[in-house]
Design a protein around this motif. Sequence first.
Motif, mmCIF file in Angstrom:
data_model
loop_
_atom_site.group_PDB
_atom_site.id
_atom_site.type_symbol
_atom_site.label_atom_id
_atom_site.label_comp_id
_atom_site.label_asym_id
_atom_site.label_seq_id
_atom_site.Cartn_x
_atom_site.Cartn_y
_atom_site.Cartn_z
ATOM 1 N N THR A 54 26.758 -9.067 13.482
ATOM 2 C CA THR A 54 27.333 -8.106 14.418
ATOM 3 C C THR A 54 27.177 -6.700 13.864
ATOM 4 O OG1 THR A 54 28.997 -9.726 15.093
ATOM 5 C CG2 THR A 54 29.432 -7.449 15.662
ATOM 6 N N VAL A 55 26.853 -5.764 14.755
ATOM 7 C CA VAL A 55 26.878 -4.340 14.437
ATOM 8 C C VAL A 55 27.915 -3.721 15.367
ATOM 9 C CG1 VAL A 55 25.589 -2.174 14.432
ATOM 10 C CG2 VAL A 55 24.480 -4.292 13.682
ATOM 11 N N THR A 56 28.837 -2.945 14.800
ATOM 12 C CA THR A 56 29.916 -2.339 15.571
ATOM 13 C C THR A 56 29.864 -0.822 15.421
ATOM 14 O OG1 THR A 56 31.309 -4.285 15.219
ATOM 15 C CG2 THR A 56 32.422 -2.270 15.909
ATOM 16 N N LEU A 57 29.962 -0.136 16.557
ATOM 17 C CA LEU A 57 29.995 1.322 16.574
ATOM 18 C C LEU A 57 31.372 1.769 17.028
ATOM 19 C CD1 LEU A 57 26.698 1.907 18.594
ATOM 20 C CD2 LEU A 57 26.946 1.789 16.119
ATOM 21 N N ASP A 58 31.915 2.778 16.384
ATOM 22 C CA ASP A 58 33.121 3.430 16.884
ATOM 23 C C ASP A 58 32.658 4.344 18.006
ATOM 24 O OD1 ASP A 58 35.223 5.164 17.421
ATOM 25 O OD2 ASP A 58 35.726 5.479 15.315
ATOM 26 N N ALA A 59 32.989 3.971 19.252
ATOM 27 C CA ALA A 59 32.477 4.706 20.415
ATOM 28 C C ALA A 59 32.871 6.182 20.380
ATOM 29 C CB ALA A 59 32.964 4.055 21.703
ATOM 30 N N ALA A 60 34.053 6.485 19.860
ATOM 31 C CA ALA A 60 34.515 7.881 19.800
ATOM 32 C C ALA A 60 33.782 8.688 18.744
ATOM 33 C CB ALA A 60 36.019 7.929 19.551
ATOM 34 N N SER A 61 32.999 8.033 17.904
ATOM 35 C CA SER A 61 32.293 8.765 16.841
ATOM 36 C C SER A 61 30.969 9.358 17.319
ATOM 37 C CB SER A 61 32.053 7.854 15.633
ATOM 38 O OG SER A 61 30.988 6.946 15.863
ATOM 39 N N ARG A 69 30.939 18.255 25.830
ATOM 40 C CA ARG A 69 30.186 17.073 26.272
ATOM 41 C C ARG A 69 30.712 15.826 25.573
ATOM 42 N NH1 ARG A 69 24.156 17.838 25.874
ATOM 43 N NH2 ARG A 69 24.998 18.872 24.170
ATOM 44 N N ASP A 70 30.977 15.908 24.260
ATOM 45 C CA ASP A 70 31.493 14.754 23.530
ATOM 46 C C ASP A 70 32.823 14.290 24.105
ATOM 47 O OD1 ASP A 70 29.250 14.917 21.953
ATOM 48 O OD2 ASP A 70 30.287 15.776 20.220
ATOM 49 N N THR A 71 33.684 15.223 24.467
ATOM 50 C CA THR A 71 34.966 14.873 25.092
ATOM 51 C C THR A 71 34.725 14.153 26.412
ATOM 52 O OG1 THR A 71 36.081 16.726 24.020
ATOM 53 C CG2 THR A 71 37.141 15.813 25.981
ATOM 54 N N HIS A 72 33.785 14.643 27.214
ATOM 55 C CA HIS A 72 33.464 13.993 28.481
ATOM 56 C C HIS A 72 32.884 12.598 28.256
ATOM 57 C CE1 HIS A 72 31.287 14.039 32.610
ATOM 58 N NE2 HIS A 72 32.440 13.418 32.688
ATOM 59 N N LEU A 73 32.030 12.435 27.250
ATOM 60 C CA LEU A 73 31.450 11.124 26.964
ATOM 61 C C LEU A 73 32.508 10.118 26.514
ATOM 62 C CD1 LEU A 73 28.139 12.197 25.212
ATOM 63 C CD2 LEU A 73 28.367 11.094 27.450
ATOM 64 N N ARG A 74 33.586 10.584 25.918
ATOM 65 C CA ARG A 74 34.681 9.695 25.496
ATOM 66 C C ARG A 74 35.599 9.322 26.662
ATOM 67 N NH1 ARG A 74 34.594 13.600 21.054
ATOM 68 N NH2 ARG A 74 33.517 12.560 19.338
ATOM 69 N N SER A 75 35.504 10.057 27.769
ATOM 70 C CA SER A 75 36.397 9.866 28.914
ATOM 71 C C SER A 75 36.042 8.590 29.692
ATOM 72 C CB SER A 75 36.314 11.077 29.848
ATOM 73 O OG SER A 75 35.132 11.016 30.624
ATOM 74 N N ALA A 76 36.875 8.290 30.708
ATOM 75 C CA ALA A 76 36.658 7.121 31.564
ATOM 76 C C ALA A 76 35.359 7.215 32.360
ATOM 77 C CB ALA A 76 37.846 6.934 32.499
ATOM 78 N N ASP A 77 34.765 8.408 32.499
ATOM 79 C CA ASP A 77 33.478 8.543 33.188
ATOM 80 C C ASP A 77 32.353 7.848 32.430
ATOM 81 O OD1 ASP A 77 34.515 10.080 35.258
ATOM 82 O OD2 ASP A 77 33.935 11.995 34.341
ATOM 83 N N PHE A 78 32.504 7.737 31.117
ATOM 84 C CA PHE A 78 31.449 7.163 30.284
ATOM 85 C C PHE A 78 31.997 6.038 29.405
ATOM 86 C CE2 PHE A 78 29.699 11.254 31.519
ATOM 87 C CZ PHE A 78 28.413 10.893 31.906
ATOM 88 N N PHE A 79 32.211 6.296 28.114
ATOM 89 C CA PHE A 79 32.577 5.234 27.179
ATOM 90 C C PHE A 79 34.031 4.772 27.279
ATOM 91 C CE2 PHE A 79 28.760 6.982 25.109
ATOM 92 C CZ PHE A 79 28.033 5.809 24.991
ATOM 93 N N GLY A 145 29.073 0.004 33.536
ATOM 94 C CA GLY A 145 30.127 0.728 34.243
ATOM 95 C C GLY A 145 30.130 2.225 34.029
ATOM 96 N N MET A 146 29.000 2.772 33.588
ATOM 97 C CA MET A 146 28.904 4.217 33.383
ATOM 98 C C MET A 146 28.028 4.816 34.477
ATOM 99 S SD MET A 146 28.715 4.715 29.276
ATOM 100 C CE MET A 146 27.872 3.234 28.755
ATOM 101 N N GLY A 147 28.574 4.873 35.684
ATOM 102 C CA GLY A 147 27.804 5.319 36.831
ATOM 103 C C GLY A 147 27.954 6.790 37.158
ATOM 104 N N TRP A 148 28.760 7.529 36.372
ATOM 105 C CA TRP A 148 28.955 8.956 36.655
ATOM 106 C C TRP A 148 27.599 9.642 36.699
ATOM 107 C CZ3 TRP A 148 27.892 13.704 34.618
ATOM 108 C CH2 TRP A 148 28.615 14.793 35.131
#
Length: 171
Positions: A54-61, A69-79, A145-148
């Motif tokens: 398994t490889v695991t990424l911290d999505a917020a990283s 943009r990073d804040t938006h990518l962490r939002s419900a619109d994306f990750f 589920g990232m259709g924004w």
Amino acid sequence: MTVAVETGTWQLDPSASTVALRHKTMWGLVTVKGAFTAISGGGEVHPDGSASGTVTLDAASLDTKHTKRDTHLRSADFFDTDRHPEITFAVRGADRLDADGVRVTGQLTVRGISRPQTFTARLASAAGDGVTLEAEFAVDREQFGMGWNQLGMMRGLTTVTATLRFTRTPA
């Protein structure tokens, strides 16, 4: 992978590994690039030559060098990192194709949605105590589920590039 890689347990070396992504936006005029700064993982090479892990990424990283943009990518619109803090790739198999080619099959989970993923990796180096794999593959973000897509700005697939360094865990 039995020729170049010993059986046993292997641990991902996060200091020597990278996972990055790039996606065309602004109607294909701009390429957004980013890298995950927190990754972990490990695996096992079995006596029959098969591999799992398994490889695991911290999505917020994810860091694109643009705070808004990073804040938006962490939002419900994306990750949606508040509800789904990790992105995982569970390796179900790794089969040697040729001298340095490895077909990797597994399951990618993003936002709690899992999809099968198969790609070809390159065995960049294999020494007694370390293995480095390099891979590049495409992901359809809408399948997770990232259709924004405001005004149709984001089209096409996201490209994921990974360099993963594993070290052998002493028995």
